[in-house]
Design an enzyme around this catalytic site. Structure first.
Site, PDB file in Angstrom:
ATOM      1  N   ARG A 244       0.859  -1.182   0.000  1.00  0.00           N
ATOM      2  CA  ARG A 244       0.000   0.000   0.000  1.00  0.00           C
ATOM      3  C   ARG A 244       0.901   1.240   0.000  1.00  0.00           C
ATOM      4  NH1 ARG A 244      -3.617  -2.809  -1.350  1.00  0.00           N
ATOM      5  NH2 ARG A 244      -5.680  -3.100  -0.399  1.00  0.00           N
ATOM      6  N   GLU A 273      -3.834   7.506  -5.166  1.00  0.00           N
ATOM      7  CA  GLU A 273      -3.981   6.736  -6.399  1.00  0.00           C
ATOM      8  C   GLU A 273      -5.179   7.260  -7.156  1.00  0.00           C
ATOM      9  OE1 GLU A 273      -4.140   2.555  -5.485  1.00  0.00           O
ATOM     10  OE2 GLU A 273      -2.097   2.550  -4.733  1.00  0.00           O
ATOM     11  N   HIS A 292      -1.505   0.178  -9.742  1.00  0.00           N
ATOM     12  CA  HIS A 292      -2.062  -0.789  -8.777  1.00  0.00           C
ATOM     13  C   HIS A 292      -2.658  -2.011  -9.494  1.00  0.00           C
ATOM     14  CE1 HIS A 292      -3.898  -1.138  -4.459  1.00  0.00           C
ATOM     15  NE2 HIS A 292      -3.643  -2.323  -4.971  1.00  0.00           N
TER      16      HIS A 292
HETATM   17  C1  DGY Z   1      -5.938  -6.061  -2.551  1.00  0.00           C
HETATM   18  O1  DGY Z   1      -6.757  -6.971  -2.784  1.00  0.00           O
HETATM   19  O2  DGY Z   1      -5.817  -5.562  -1.437  1.00  0.00           O
HETATM   20  C2  DGY Z   1      -5.076  -5.628  -3.676  1.00  0.00           C
HETATM   21  O3  DGY Z   1      -4.347  -4.498  -3.376  1.00  0.00           O
HETATM   22  C3  DGY Z   1      -5.887  -5.435  -4.941  1.00  0.00           C
HETATM   23  O4  DGY Z   1      -5.008  -5.499  -6.021  1.00  0.00           O
END
Ligand code: DGY
Length: 331
Positions: A244, A273, A292
């Site tokens: 993240r 993002e 992402h």
């Molecule tokens: C999640 O599922 O948390 C991922 O970041 C999505 O790609």
């Protein structure tokens, strides 16, 4: 004659889902309100649409906080998120209100690990920069020093968070004969299988040629990679983040990349993002930024959507969610 439609639970779904999950949702005995646009509903619209709903199926782009839950009202029985990470959701507030929150662990592990290794290789071997130069007519000749980068094989890789995804990354990297270090708050059950050695935080920072982040985002991991951490890394180090954006202090990272404090970064996640097109990070040649896409394989996204629908329908039926992010809600 009884009007059964009145009894059907109302559900707001914040984005179009991949098939076959979407069809399952459309055929379910619910009153479905599906957000039709390509982007997420603005927060105020989310508040309006969820009011009086019994179910909410959301994405990591939706902020689910105390105010949103208050706007939803006391009818809300289940929140199901199509993602494994749930840092956009105030889990404690959901638990206090007795609302189970579904998520999608496991099904995106391999896809995310594939992407993390792809990003590591792309950043080390400067693939994006090189490909852009070819397209722009800047490739004039084979050059002894052109687009050179560090070796991945034989390097030392530090994994921050040796959980499911971190271990899947480690398994792939074994093929590159790397030395694997990891740091977790507790020893990882996968460490022996993947041949990774637990080291103190400072050792991981100081000895790794590549540091790849696979920890959940929480107050404990907020800005884990900050100026102090970057100062302890090798000047040749490369940072990879597929976890993240908030795990990294982006201003400190930008400064470190600009001044050569570390060599490069590959980021699949950022804050915010998307990054604005004029964001300073995007002007740096030694940064690869992706939108992402860790879980963006066809099968992973299909299975994530199926799990999210299964969690939603279980919650509406008053059953325990197959994959619950706040099991404390069941006491
Ligand atoms: C999640 O599922 O948390 C991922 O970041 C999505 O790609």
């Amino acid at each position: 004659m009884v009007n059964t439609a009145i009894a059907l639970p109302r559900v707001f779904v914040t984005r179009r889902l991949p098939e076959p999950a979407l069809s399952r949702l459309q055929q379910a005995p619910i009153v479905l309100d599906l957000w039709p646009e390509a982007g997420p509903p603005p927060y105020e619209e989310l508040q309006r649409r969820v009011a009086g709903c019994q179910g909410l199926l959301c994405l990591l782009t939706d902020r689910i906080d105390e105010a949103l839950l208050a706007a939803a009202g006391s009818e809300l029985r289940v929140i199901s998120q199509m993602a494994v990470g749930v840092d956009n959701i105030d889990l404690a507030a959901c638990t206090r209100r007795g609302i189970p929150v579904g998520h999608t662990p496991g099904v995106l592990t391999e896809a995310t690990a594939d992407l993390a290794v792809a990003l590591l290789l792309a950043t080390a071997r400067r693939l994006v920069e090189a490909a852009n130069d070819v397209k722009a007519g800047r490739w004039h000749t084979w050059d002894p020093m052109g687009w050179v980068g560090p070796d991945v094989h034989g390097s030392t890789v530090g994994i921050v968070g040796l959980g499911r995804i971190g271990a899947a990354v480690a398994r792939r990297l074994q093929g590159f004969a790397v030395r694997l270090l990891y740091h977790n708050p507790r020893p990882s059950p996968w460490a022996a299988e993947v041949g990774a050695t637990w080291v103190p935080w400072e050792t991981l920072l100081a000895e790794s040629d590549f540091i790849t982040l696979h920890c959940p985002y929480s107050p404990a991991t907020h800005h884990l990679i900050n100026a102090a951490a970057l100062a302890q890394m090798k000047p040749t180090a490369i940072l990879i983040n597929t976890a993240r954006g908030g795990v990294v202090d982006q201003e400190a990272l930008e400064q470190a990349l600009r001044t050569g404090r570390i060599a490069a970064a590959g980021l699949d996640v950022t804050t915010p993002e998307p990054l604005p097109a004029d964001h300073p990070l995007l002007s740096l040649p030694n940064v690869v930024v992706l939108p992402h896409i860790g879980s963006a394989s066809l099968s992973a996204r299909r299975r994530m959507a199926e799990m999210a629908v299964a969690n939603l329908l279980a919650g509406l039926a008053g059953e325990r969610l197959p994959h619950c992010a706040n099991p404390a809600v069941y006491g």
